[in-house]
Design an enzyme around this catalytic site. Structure first.
Site, mmCIF file in Angstrom:
data_model
loop_
_atom_site.group_PDB
_atom_site.id
_atom_site.type_symbol
_atom_site.label_atom_id
_atom_site.label_comp_id
_atom_site.label_asym_id
_atom_site.label_seq_id
_atom_site.Cartn_x
_atom_site.Cartn_y
_atom_site.Cartn_z
ATOM 1 N N PRO A 85 0.792 -1.230 0.000
ATOM 2 C CA PRO A 85 0.000 0.000 0.000
ATOM 3 C C PRO A 85 0.824 1.279 0.000
ATOM 4 O O PRO A 85 1.872 1.364 0.625
ATOM 5 C CB PRO A 85 -0.828 -0.110 1.291
ATOM 6 C CG PRO A 85 -0.132 -1.100 2.140
ATOM 7 C CD PRO A 85 0.574 -2.030 1.210
ATOM 8 N N ASN A 86 0.294 2.227 -0.736
ATOM 9 C CA ASN A 86 0.789 3.604 -0.837
ATOM 10 C C ASN A 86 2.070 3.755 -1.637
ATOM 11 O O ASN A 86 2.537 4.872 -1.837
ATOM 12 C CB ASN A 86 0.962 4.243 0.550
ATOM 13 C CG ASN A 86 -0.333 4.294 1.313
ATOM 14 O OD1 ASN A 86 -1.359 4.719 0.779
ATOM 15 N ND2 ASN A 86 -0.319 3.824 2.544
ATOM 16 N N ARG A 135 4.890 11.276 -2.117
ATOM 17 C CA ARG A 135 4.529 11.120 -0.703
ATOM 18 C C ARG A 135 5.762 11.347 0.157
ATOM 19 O O ARG A 135 6.749 10.622 0.060
ATOM 20 C CB ARG A 135 3.992 9.707 -0.453
ATOM 21 C CG ARG A 135 3.706 9.444 1.012
ATOM 22 C CD ARG A 135 3.320 7.999 1.249
ATOM 23 N NE ARG A 135 3.138 7.767 2.673
ATOM 24 C CZ ARG A 135 3.357 6.611 3.265
ATOM 25 N NH1 ARG A 135 3.745 5.566 2.555
ATOM 26 N NH2 ARG A 135 3.178 6.478 4.546
ATOM 27 N N TYR A 156 10.774 9.410 1.803
ATOM 28 C CA TYR A 156 10.782 8.321 0.824
ATOM 29 C C TYR A 156 11.526 8.654 -0.467
ATOM 30 O O TYR A 156 11.658 7.783 -1.329
ATOM 31 C CB TYR A 156 9.346 7.902 0.487
ATOM 32 C CG TYR A 156 8.602 7.377 1.683
ATOM 33 C CD1 TYR A 156 8.856 6.096 2.173
ATOM 34 C CD2 TYR A 156 7.662 8.159 2.356
ATOM 35 C CE1 TYR A 156 8.190 5.608 3.287
ATOM 36 C CE2 TYR A 156 6.998 7.678 3.470
ATOM 37 C CZ TYR A 156 7.267 6.408 3.933
ATOM 38 O OH TYR A 156 6.608 5.934 5.040
ATOM 39 N N ASN A 179 8.229 -5.353 -1.328
ATOM 40 C CA ASN A 179 8.132 -4.231 -0.394
ATOM 41 C C ASN A 179 6.708 -4.276 0.155
ATOM 42 O O ASN A 179 5.773 -3.801 -0.482
ATOM 43 C CB ASN A 179 8.406 -2.896 -1.073
ATOM 44 C CG ASN A 179 8.436 -1.753 -0.081
ATOM 45 O OD1 ASN A 179 7.885 -1.850 1.010
ATOM 46 N ND2 ASN A 179 9.075 -0.663 -0.464
ATOM 47 N N ALA A 211 3.144 -1.016 4.675
ATOM 48 C CA ALA A 211 2.506 -1.076 6.000
ATOM 49 C C ALA A 211 2.106 -2.493 6.404
ATOM 50 O O ALA A 211 2.037 -2.791 7.597
ATOM 51 C CB ALA A 211 1.289 -0.156 6.042
ATOM 52 N N HIS A 268 4.128 -4.810 9.193
ATOM 53 C CA HIS A 268 4.100 -4.737 10.645
ATOM 54 C C HIS A 268 2.988 -5.552 11.305
ATOM 55 O O HIS A 268 3.029 -5.748 12.512
ATOM 56 C CB HIS A 268 4.006 -3.268 11.078
ATOM 57 C CG HIS A 268 4.949 -2.407 10.300
ATOM 58 N ND1 HIS A 268 6.320 -2.517 10.425
ATOM 59 C CD2 HIS A 268 4.737 -1.462 9.353
ATOM 60 C CE1 HIS A 268 6.896 -1.653 9.599
ATOM 61 N NE2 HIS A 268 5.959 -1.009 8.933
ATOM 62 N N ASP A 318 2.322 -15.725 6.169
ATOM 63 C CA ASP A 318 2.039 -17.090 5.737
ATOM 64 C C ASP A 318 2.246 -17.261 4.234
ATOM 65 O O ASP A 318 2.763 -18.289 3.782
ATOM 66 C CB ASP A 318 0.629 -17.503 6.131
ATOM 67 C CG ASP A 318 0.450 -17.653 7.633
ATOM 68 O OD1 ASP A 318 1.460 -17.682 8.372
ATOM 69 O OD2 ASP A 318 -0.721 -17.731 8.080
ATOM 70 N N GLU A 348 12.916 -9.077 1.021
ATOM 71 C CA GLU A 348 12.106 -7.989 1.574
ATOM 72 C C GLU A 348 12.886 -6.691 1.412
ATOM 73 O O GLU A 348 14.052 -6.604 1.795
ATOM 74 C CB GLU A 348 11.818 -8.264 3.048
ATOM 75 C CG GLU A 348 10.955 -7.230 3.729
ATOM 76 C CD GLU A 348 10.729 -7.548 5.211
ATOM 77 O OE1 GLU A 348 10.128 -6.697 5.881
ATOM 78 O OE2 GLU A 348 11.150 -8.621 5.699
ATOM 79 N N HIS A 407 12.798 -2.352 1.867
ATOM 80 C CA HIS A 407 12.182 -1.144 2.416
ATOM 81 C C HIS A 407 13.002 0.060 1.971
ATOM 82 O O HIS A 407 14.234 0.049 2.072
ATOM 83 C CB HIS A 407 12.121 -1.197 3.946
ATOM 84 C CG HIS A 407 11.258 -2.309 4.434
ATOM 85 N ND1 HIS A 407 9.880 -2.218 4.437
ATOM 86 C CD2 HIS A 407 11.558 -3.550 4.884
ATOM 87 C CE1 HIS A 407 9.384 -3.360 4.880
ATOM 88 N NE2 HIS A 407 10.378 -4.189 5.155
ATOM 89 N N VAL A 408 12.327 1.084 1.486
ATOM 90 C CA VAL A 408 12.980 2.298 1.026
ATOM 91 C C VAL A 408 13.672 2.994 2.194
ATOM 92 O O VAL A 408 14.797 3.478 2.065
ATOM 93 C CB VAL A 408 11.960 3.228 0.326
ATOM 94 C CG1 VAL A 408 12.578 4.564 -0.037
ATOM 95 C CG2 VAL A 408 11.380 2.536 -0.907
ATOM 96 N N ARG A 449 12.880 4.359 12.591
ATOM 97 C CA ARG A 449 11.641 5.128 12.508
ATOM 98 C C ARG A 449 10.782 4.916 13.739
ATOM 99 O O ARG A 449 11.251 4.451 14.768
ATOM 100 C CB ARG A 449 10.905 4.754 11.214
ATOM 101 C CG ARG A 449 11.807 5.059 10.001
ATOM 102 C CD ARG A 449 11.144 5.197 8.697
ATOM 103 N NE ARG A 449 10.009 6.082 8.713
ATOM 104 C CZ ARG A 449 8.988 5.950 7.889
ATOM 105 N NH1 ARG A 449 8.949 4.978 7.011
ATOM 106 N NH2 ARG A 449 7.981 6.792 7.931
#
Length: 149
Positions: A10-11, A18, A23, A73, A76, A79, A86, A100, A102-103, A109
């Site tokens: 998402p996003n 954003r 980011y 990626n 959200a 978390h 799964d 995995e 992450h930017v 954070r």
């Protein structure tokens, strides 16, 4: 031609606009173009983005069914999504890598961003290198042909 799925949660369609101070200013289409340009010979990159957890899980099932390595990626969903956990485990249990990405560096954070329910079942994690993290993940997949399907 081998395929790697680059899946985004998402996003992430808002990359570049954003919170650019957090980011960065590189958009997701620019990430897709950079990945396509950097893809080693014989490796096709397919980038997808969704705000829908069920769709993301379906794409992970597809990766397992088609023997496609994944760069993920989860945004959200990182978390709290045990369903995503799964689904990632299904891919890695099939002998396929899930990197995995992450930017930002979640460990630096807000407290709620510091725990990943995905990391324990991912092959590896790349975080904090901006959108270059996608390229680092692709480089790893490209250097491990057995991991690329």
């Amino acid at each position: 031609m081998r395929r790697v799925l680059v899946l985004n949660g998402p996003n992430l369609q808002r990359l570049g606009t954003r919170e650019p101070d957090v980011y960065g200013v590189v958009s997701l289409p620019e990430v897709a173009a950079a990945l396509a340009a950097a893809a080693p010979a014989g490796l096709e990159v397919e980038l997808r983005q969704t705000d829908d957890e069920a769709e993301l899980i379906g794409w992970l099932h597809e990766a397992a069914d088609t023997a496609s390595p994944v760069i993920l990626n989860p945004a959200a969903f990182t978390h709290y999504s045990y369903a995503l956990h799964d689904a990632v485990r299904i891919v890695t249990a099939a002998g396929l890598p899930v990197v995995e990405v992450h930017v930002t560096n979640p460990a630096a954070r807000e407290a709620f961003r510091r725990e990943s329910v995905v990391s324990p079942v991912a092959t590896g994690v790349i975080a904090g290198f901006g959108t270059d993290g996608y390229l680092l993940a692709l480089d790893w997949v490209g250097k491990h042909p057995a991991a690329a399907g």
